[in-house]
Design a protein around this motif. Sequence first.
Motif, PDB file in Angstrom:
ATOM      1  N   GLY B 112       1.288  -0.919  -0.035  1.00  0.00           N
ATOM      2  CA  GLY B 112      -0.499  -0.438   0.060  1.00  0.00           C
ATOM      3  C   GLY B 112       0.838   1.032   0.164  1.00  0.00           C
ATOM      4  N   ALA B 113       1.226   1.865   1.203  1.00  0.00           N
ATOM      5  CA  ALA B 113       1.868   3.435   0.955  1.00  0.00           C
ATOM      6  C   ALA B 113       3.246   2.500   1.967  1.00  0.00           C
ATOM      7  CB  ALA B 113       1.643   4.275   2.437  1.00  0.00           C
ATOM      8  N   LEU B 114       4.238   1.777   1.091  1.00  0.00           N
ATOM      9  CA  LEU B 114       5.434   1.079   1.625  1.00  0.00           C
ATOM     10  C   LEU B 114       6.903   2.345   2.101  1.00  0.00           C
ATOM     11  CD1 LEU B 114       7.058  -2.262   0.603  1.00  0.00           C
ATOM     12  CD2 LEU B 114       8.772  -0.091   0.498  1.00  0.00           C
ATOM     13  N   GLY B 115       6.643   2.867   1.168  1.00  0.00           N
ATOM     14  CA  GLY B 115       7.384   3.694   1.190  1.00  0.00           C
ATOM     15  C   GLY B 115       6.985   5.367   1.721  1.00  0.00           C
ATOM     16  N   LEU B 116       5.660   4.810   3.650  1.00  0.00           N
ATOM     17  CA  LEU B 116       5.505   5.664   4.435  1.00  0.00           C
ATOM     18  C   LEU B 116       5.734   4.764   5.355  1.00  0.00           C
ATOM     19  CD1 LEU B 116       2.310   7.797   3.213  1.00  0.00           C
ATOM     20  CD2 LEU B 116       4.385   9.041   3.071  1.00  0.00           C
ATOM     21  N   ASP B 117       6.109   3.441   5.447  1.00  0.00           N
ATOM     22  CA  ASP B 117       6.684   3.146   7.128  1.00  0.00           C
ATOM     23  C   ASP B 117       7.116   4.142   8.145  1.00  0.00           C
ATOM     24  OD1 ASP B 117       6.425   0.479   8.376  1.00  0.00           O
ATOM     25  OD2 ASP B 117       8.628   0.915   8.342  1.00  0.00           O
ATOM     26  N   GLY B 118       7.075   3.910   8.882  1.00  0.00           N
ATOM     27  CA  GLY B 118       7.673   4.517   9.802  1.00  0.00           C
ATOM     28  C   GLY B 118       8.853   4.672   9.628  1.00  0.00           C
ATOM     29  N   SER B 119       9.482   3.700   9.250  1.00  0.00           N
ATOM     30  CA  SER B 119      11.093   3.889   9.455  1.00  0.00           C
ATOM     31  C   SER B 119      12.150   4.821   8.542  1.00  0.00           C
ATOM     32  CB  SER B 119      11.698   2.169   9.095  1.00  0.00           C
ATOM     33  OG  SER B 119      11.094   1.678   7.714  1.00  0.00           O
ATOM     34  N   ASN B 120      10.886   5.059   7.235  1.00  0.00           N
ATOM     35  CA  ASN B 120      11.645   5.913   6.406  1.00  0.00           C
ATOM     36  C   ASN B 120      11.975   7.505   7.083  1.00  0.00           C
ATOM     37  OD1 ASN B 120      12.296   4.771   4.666  1.00  0.00           O
ATOM     38  ND2 ASN B 120      10.518   4.735   3.424  1.00  0.00           N
ATOM     39  N   SER B 125      14.281  13.051   7.089  1.00  0.00           N
ATOM     40  CA  SER B 125      15.030  13.823   7.688  1.00  0.00           C
ATOM     41  C   SER B 125      16.265  14.163   7.525  1.00  0.00           C
ATOM     42  CB  SER B 125      15.078  13.656   9.570  1.00  0.00           C
ATOM     43  OG  SER B 125      15.253  12.192   9.889  1.00  0.00           O
ATOM     44  N   LYS B 126      17.223  12.852   7.077  1.00  0.00           N
ATOM     45  CA  LYS B 126      18.834  13.237   6.341  1.00  0.00           C
ATOM     46  C   LYS B 126      18.040  13.902   5.197  1.00  0.00           C
ATOM     47  CE  LYS B 126      20.734   9.067   8.436  1.00  0.00           C
ATOM     48  NZ  LYS B 126      20.837   7.937   8.478  1.00  0.00           N
ATOM     49  N   ILE B 127      17.493  13.913   4.406  1.00  0.00           N
ATOM     50  CA  ILE B 127      17.275  14.783   3.334  1.00  0.00           C
ATOM     51  C   ILE B 127      17.070  15.982   3.679  1.00  0.00           C
ATOM     52  CG2 ILE B 127      15.657  15.114   1.105  1.00  0.00           C
ATOM     53  CD1 ILE B 127      15.434  12.028   1.018  1.00  0.00           C
ATOM     54  N   LEU B 128      16.081  16.454   4.504  1.00  0.00           N
ATOM     55  CA  LEU B 128      15.661  17.611   4.421  1.00  0.00           C
ATOM     56  C   LEU B 128      16.395  18.604   5.426  1.00  0.00           C
ATOM     57  CD1 LEU B 128      12.831  16.740   5.722  1.00  0.00           C
ATOM     58  CD2 LEU B 128      12.740  18.493   3.618  1.00  0.00           C
ATOM     59  N   LYS B 129      17.560  17.576   5.870  1.00  0.00           N
ATOM     60  CA  LYS B 129      18.791  18.042   6.774  1.00  0.00           C
ATOM     61  C   LYS B 129      20.223  18.678   5.798  1.00  0.00           C
ATOM     62  CE  LYS B 129      18.009  16.465  11.398  1.00  0.00           C
ATOM     63  NZ  LYS B 129      17.649  15.415  12.392  1.00  0.00           N
ATOM     64  N   GLY B 130      19.998  17.808   4.133  1.00  0.00           N
ATOM     65  CA  GLY B 130      21.281  18.561   3.797  1.00  0.00           C
ATOM     66  C   GLY B 130      22.026  17.151   4.024  1.00  0.00           C
ATOM     67  N   ASN B 131      21.470  15.469   4.418  1.00  0.00           N
ATOM     68  CA  ASN B 131      22.491  15.091   4.263  1.00  0.00           C
ATOM     69  C   ASN B 131      22.753  14.401   3.915  1.00  0.00           C
ATOM     70  OD1 ASN B 131      24.145  16.039   6.610  1.00  0.00           O
ATOM     71  ND2 ASN B 131      22.909  15.704   8.032  1.00  0.00           N
ATOM     72  N   VAL B 132      21.860  14.276   2.693  1.00  0.00           N
ATOM     73  CA  VAL B 132      21.676  13.209   1.861  1.00  0.00           C
ATOM     74  C   VAL B 132      23.135  12.217   1.278  1.00  0.00           C
ATOM     75  CG1 VAL B 132      22.201  13.884  -0.816  1.00  0.00           C
ATOM     76  CG2 VAL B 132      20.596  12.522  -0.362  1.00  0.00           C
ATOM     77  N   ALA B 139      18.060   2.813   0.967  1.00  0.00           N
ATOM     78  CA  ALA B 139      17.160   3.981   1.025  1.00  0.00           C
ATOM     79  C   ALA B 139      15.902   3.671  -0.546  1.00  0.00           C
ATOM     80  CB  ALA B 139      17.934   5.366   1.004  1.00  0.00           C
ATOM     81  N   ILE B 140      16.393   3.034  -1.445  1.00  0.00           N
ATOM     82  CA  ILE B 140      15.145   2.892  -3.050  1.00  0.00           C
ATOM     83  C   ILE B 140      14.941   1.971  -2.574  1.00  0.00           C
ATOM     84  CG2 ILE B 140      15.780   2.671  -4.942  1.00  0.00           C
ATOM     85  CD1 ILE B 140      18.365   4.296  -5.222  1.00  0.00           C
ATOM     86  N   PRO B 141      15.063   0.875  -1.963  1.00  0.00           N
ATOM     87  CA  PRO B 141      14.333  -0.561  -2.249  1.00  0.00           C
ATOM     88  C   PRO B 141      13.743   0.024  -1.077  1.00  0.00           C
ATOM     89  CG  PRO B 141      17.258  -0.834  -1.708  1.00  0.00           C
ATOM     90  CD  PRO B 141      17.021   0.219  -2.460  1.00  0.00           C
ATOM     91  N   GLU B 142      13.845   0.406   0.364  1.00  0.00           N
ATOM     92  CA  GLU B 142      12.819   0.705   0.658  1.00  0.00           C
ATOM     93  C   GLU B 142      12.358   1.318   0.955  1.00  0.00           C
ATOM     94  OE1 GLU B 142      14.328  -1.495   5.281  1.00  0.00           O
ATOM     95  OE2 GLU B 142      16.250  -0.740   4.715  1.00  0.00           O
ATOM     96  N   SER B 143      11.916   1.979  -0.256  1.00  0.00           N
ATOM     97  CA  SER B 143      10.661   3.198  -0.268  1.00  0.00           C
ATOM     98  C   SER B 143      10.830   2.553  -1.748  1.00  0.00           C
ATOM     99  CB  SER B 143      11.430   4.566  -0.690  1.00  0.00           C
ATOM    100  OG  SER B 143      12.222   4.575  -1.231  1.00  0.00           O
ATOM    101  N   MET B 144      10.535   1.413  -2.245  1.00  0.00           N
ATOM    102  CA  MET B 144      10.159   1.769  -3.898  1.00  0.00           C
ATOM    103  C   MET B 144       9.070   0.740  -3.237  1.00  0.00           C
ATOM    104  SD  MET B 144      12.702  -0.273  -5.866  1.00  0.00           S
ATOM    105  CE  MET B 144      13.060  -2.147  -5.045  1.00  0.00           C
ATOM    106  N   SER B 145       7.922   0.523  -4.102  1.00  0.00           N
ATOM    107  CA  SER B 145       6.262  -0.423  -4.088  1.00  0.00           C
ATOM    108  C   SER B 145       6.627  -1.449  -4.370  1.00  0.00           C
ATOM    109  CB  SER B 145       5.556   0.831  -5.138  1.00  0.00           C
ATOM    110  OG  SER B 145       4.987   1.373  -4.496  1.00  0.00           O
ATOM    111  N   SER B 146       7.621  -2.081  -5.248  1.00  0.00           N
ATOM    112  CA  SER B 146       8.308  -3.152  -5.404  1.00  0.00           C
ATOM    113  C   SER B 146       8.991  -3.986  -4.377  1.00  0.00           C
ATOM    114  CB  SER B 146       8.337  -3.593  -6.475  1.00  0.00           C
ATOM    115  OG  SER B 146       9.237  -2.338  -6.918  1.00  0.00           O
TER     116      SER B 146
END
Lengths: 84, 426
Positions: B112-120, B125-132, B139-146
Amino acid sequence: MDKSKIQEELKEIITVYVPDKKILDNITLEHDLINDLKINSAHIVDIVLDVEEKYDIMIEDEAIMKMATIGQAIQVINDKLEEK
Amino acid sequence: MINNRVVITGIGVVAPNALGTVDFEIALKEGRSGIRFFEASQSLNFRCQIAGKPMVTEKYKSQFFDDYYQNKLDNNAIIYACLAGLEAWKDAGLTYHQDQIDFDSGMIIGSGALGLDGSNHAVFSKILKGNVKRLGSRAIPESMSSGAAAYLNKILGLGNRVLSNSSACITGSESVLLGYEYLKLGKAKRMLCGSTEGDGVFIWGAFDAMRILTSDSNVNPTNGSRPMCKSSVGFVPGSGSGSMVLETLESAQSRGAKIYAEILGADVNSGGLRDGGSMTAPNSNAVVHCMKNSLNQARVISDEIDLISGHLTGTKGDATEIKNWNKALGGTQDQFPLINTPKSMIGHCIAAAGSIELVATLIQMEKSFVHGNYNIKEIHPDITAEIPAKSIPVHTVHKEINTAIKANFAFGDLNCSLVLRKWQDG
């Protein structure tokens, strides 16, 4: 820091990314992370992040390229620690 | 055209009230609740501060995972899907090896909303703090729907079709429908089918804002999910995963596999967001059409149905659903079969609902019981106006179930219905 201590700690960090743990029993400085230890190349990023966290250092992209073998990785970590 | 018969030979589950099918059977029978209070929901001003979340332990994970999966995987939807999928695969008597690929088998693991799991949260927050730069390879496979299918297949090595469907609350039942249709066509010998949903405030928050979650049970969580009850004010969100091995009858018999049930018919459709159907409410004509189509395809008449596994979330949609069942089944009030849903114990597991509830249905068929619809103090009068109260067991009853029908309905005006028959040896 003692290089053999770094080697021990590095081994601890990479273990989880090595599919066949038996290779780790006879690990040498010449072992290549990707070709010999069969670590998926995507995990090099993870190992760098784990190392940065462990030693509170920053490893630039150019330095990552120089971390092909265990020995080279230890050297990079050692250099960064001495810079601190 | 090839028209294979399709059977189910393995089941696995990670549910808010149980880990694994053996414990799930006990939980269903005794009415064990997996609904708990969540402090994060309270501190963030949610109206509904309860949810159903599987209590996955390190010990349970270690039965299935290597050290990488055990220590590094963060996304709960992926963890649940891997655990349920591996249990189902093993339950079917199937094996896997890291040097082997099986081109006869594939998988359909929806989310359903796999990428919205709390773990993400950590990723955002890393992205928003400029720590990409500090994002790792997961980070990719744990947010992609597949992602769930991808991680599961790293273990299993299936070489046929690997697909991740996403269709809100019918995702789970639709994954089984898709596998069934694929096997009928002879495109594979077996398909691992299931679905998963993670948890946390990013998933639950939007439902809370819609005012469709239970808000009256924060101090008494286990009483919060009350499908078909007069006092029910909404649903309780849940998470988890259900998984089933679907197999052609020929393949199952040739390897002497235990067979739980045959899938006799299935239908999926959309109400087109027309005629009363909307983003959030079903077009009842389409719902009835879907139920009837699955029965027609199965060549099953309503008298043959022993159990209906409903969608029944605990919202005002429950009464509408009962009306639709009644219409689809011919409307003879006294003849209405038993109907239940495990949602009183586990909440509404959103994209995982269909797969977990199908596993519950298969367990009940296998072990000859119908679990209770717990938490009902008084059946909603709009429901008793349609069907007799005796069709709604509030405690577990012993019952031989030969034929069951299962349906789910979803945001986006989607419906899915499946007809199952218990496998009789010989």
